[in-house]
Scaffold this motif. Sequence first.
Motif, mmCIF file in Angstrom:
data_model
loop_
_atom_site.group_PDB
_atom_site.id
_atom_site.type_symbol
_atom_site.label_atom_id
_atom_site.label_comp_id
_atom_site.label_asym_id
_atom_site.label_seq_id
_atom_site.Cartn_x
_atom_site.Cartn_y
_atom_site.Cartn_z
ATOM 1 N N LEU A 73 0.873 -1.185 -0.142
ATOM 2 C CA LEU A 73 0.069 -0.027 -0.104
ATOM 3 C C LEU A 73 0.742 1.339 -0.100
ATOM 4 N N LYS A 74 1.896 1.218 0.626
ATOM 5 C CA LYS A 74 2.992 2.353 0.905
ATOM 6 C C LYS A 74 3.834 2.519 -0.176
ATOM 7 N N LEU A 75 3.747 1.732 -1.362
ATOM 8 C CA LEU A 75 4.410 1.892 -2.566
ATOM 9 C C LEU A 75 3.467 2.685 -3.634
ATOM 10 N N THR A 76 2.263 2.768 -3.393
ATOM 11 C CA THR A 76 1.543 3.432 -4.100
ATOM 12 C C THR A 76 0.503 4.637 -3.547
ATOM 13 N N SER A 77 0.672 4.652 -2.395
ATOM 14 C CA SER A 77 -0.108 5.957 -1.622
ATOM 15 C C SER A 77 0.257 6.269 -0.101
ATOM 16 N N VAL A 78 -0.119 7.167 0.234
ATOM 17 C CA VAL A 78 0.321 7.709 1.646
ATOM 18 C C VAL A 78 -0.859 8.153 2.253
ATOM 19 N N SER A 79 -0.772 8.088 3.748
ATOM 20 C CA SER A 79 -2.010 8.662 4.471
ATOM 21 C C SER A 79 -1.551 10.044 4.978
ATOM 22 N N ALA A 80 -2.534 10.936 5.244
ATOM 23 C CA ALA A 80 -2.272 12.374 5.568
ATOM 24 C C ALA A 80 -1.030 12.417 6.616
ATOM 25 N N GLU A 81 -0.965 11.439 7.626
ATOM 26 C CA GLU A 81 0.110 11.414 8.485
ATOM 27 C C GLU A 81 1.286 11.262 7.947
ATOM 28 N N GLU A 82 1.450 10.262 7.069
ATOM 29 C CA GLU A 82 2.655 10.093 6.198
ATOM 30 C C GLU A 82 3.141 11.517 5.209
ATOM 31 N N LEU A 83 2.124 11.844 4.936
ATOM 32 C CA LEU A 83 2.157 13.043 3.974
ATOM 33 C C LEU A 83 2.906 14.436 4.614
ATOM 34 N N GLY A 84 2.338 14.364 6.056
ATOM 35 C CA GLY A 84 2.892 15.242 6.744
ATOM 36 C C GLY A 84 4.288 15.130 7.301
ATOM 37 N N THR A 85 4.894 13.884 7.514
ATOM 38 C CA THR A 85 6.075 13.362 7.821
ATOM 39 C C THR A 85 6.960 13.844 6.663
ATOM 40 N N LEU A 86 6.595 13.464 5.726
ATOM 41 C CA LEU A 86 7.210 13.463 4.288
ATOM 42 C C LEU A 86 7.621 14.982 4.093
#
Length: 210
Positions: A73-86
Motif C-alpha cells: 500500500l505504501k508503494l502506491t499511496s500515503v496517509s495524511a500522517e505520512e504526507l505530513g512526515t514527508l
Amino acid sequence: MEEPKKRTSMSVREMGRLLGLGKTESYYLVKKNYFKVITVGTTMRVMIPSFEEWYANQSFYKKVDGPEPGSQLKLTSVSAEELGTLLGISEASAYDLIAKGHFERIEVLGKMRISNESFWKWYATQSIYRTLEDQAKDSEKMESTLRMPEIARMLGIHRNQVYDIVKRANLETIQIGRYKCVTKDSFYHWYESQSRYTLKPDAQTKGRSE
C-alpha cells in the motif's frame, strides 16, 4: 528427507489470533471478502497467500507479532500522517493540502489516502512545500547564497532596492525551493566593484566565509 509442505491455509481462529482479534471481528473480516476463504467440510479456512496480499495492501489491522502492515500500500499511496512526515508539516496541515483537491484520494478500509503518483505530479508544479530530503539539500545550497532580505539587512536598505541592484548589476541568482537567492560570489564581486553601498559592521565581520 523431504521438507514439510508449506501451509497454504489457516483457520479463522488462527487468523484472529494473528491480528489480536476476537471471534466476532474475525468473522466480520471473513464476511467482508477481503481475502479468499474456502470451506473444508464444515470448517472455513483462510487462504494464507490471499490473506498476506490483503495485509500488505491495508494499514488498519496489525499482526500481534509480525511485520508492519501496508508494505504494498505504501508503494502506491500515503496517509495524511505520512504526507505530513514527508513534508515536515503537521498532520492538520497535510489534511488542509488534501482538502484543496491537489491529490487523487483513495479509500482503504474507511481510511483516506492519496496516490503517490498524484502527489509527485503536484510536487513538481510548486516550490512552497519541500520534502525533508529536499530541505536538507536546500540547506546545503543556501550556504553559498544570500536571500534578498539578508542582502537588505547587510546593506541597510529596503528589499525593493535589492531587487533593483540584482537586476541592474545582473547578479547571479538561483531558485532554491520558494526562495530566489543571489550567489555569494556574484554579490561580493559586485560589492567590491562599487562604492555607493557599504556593508553594516555585523555583515563585514562575516564576509566571504559565510
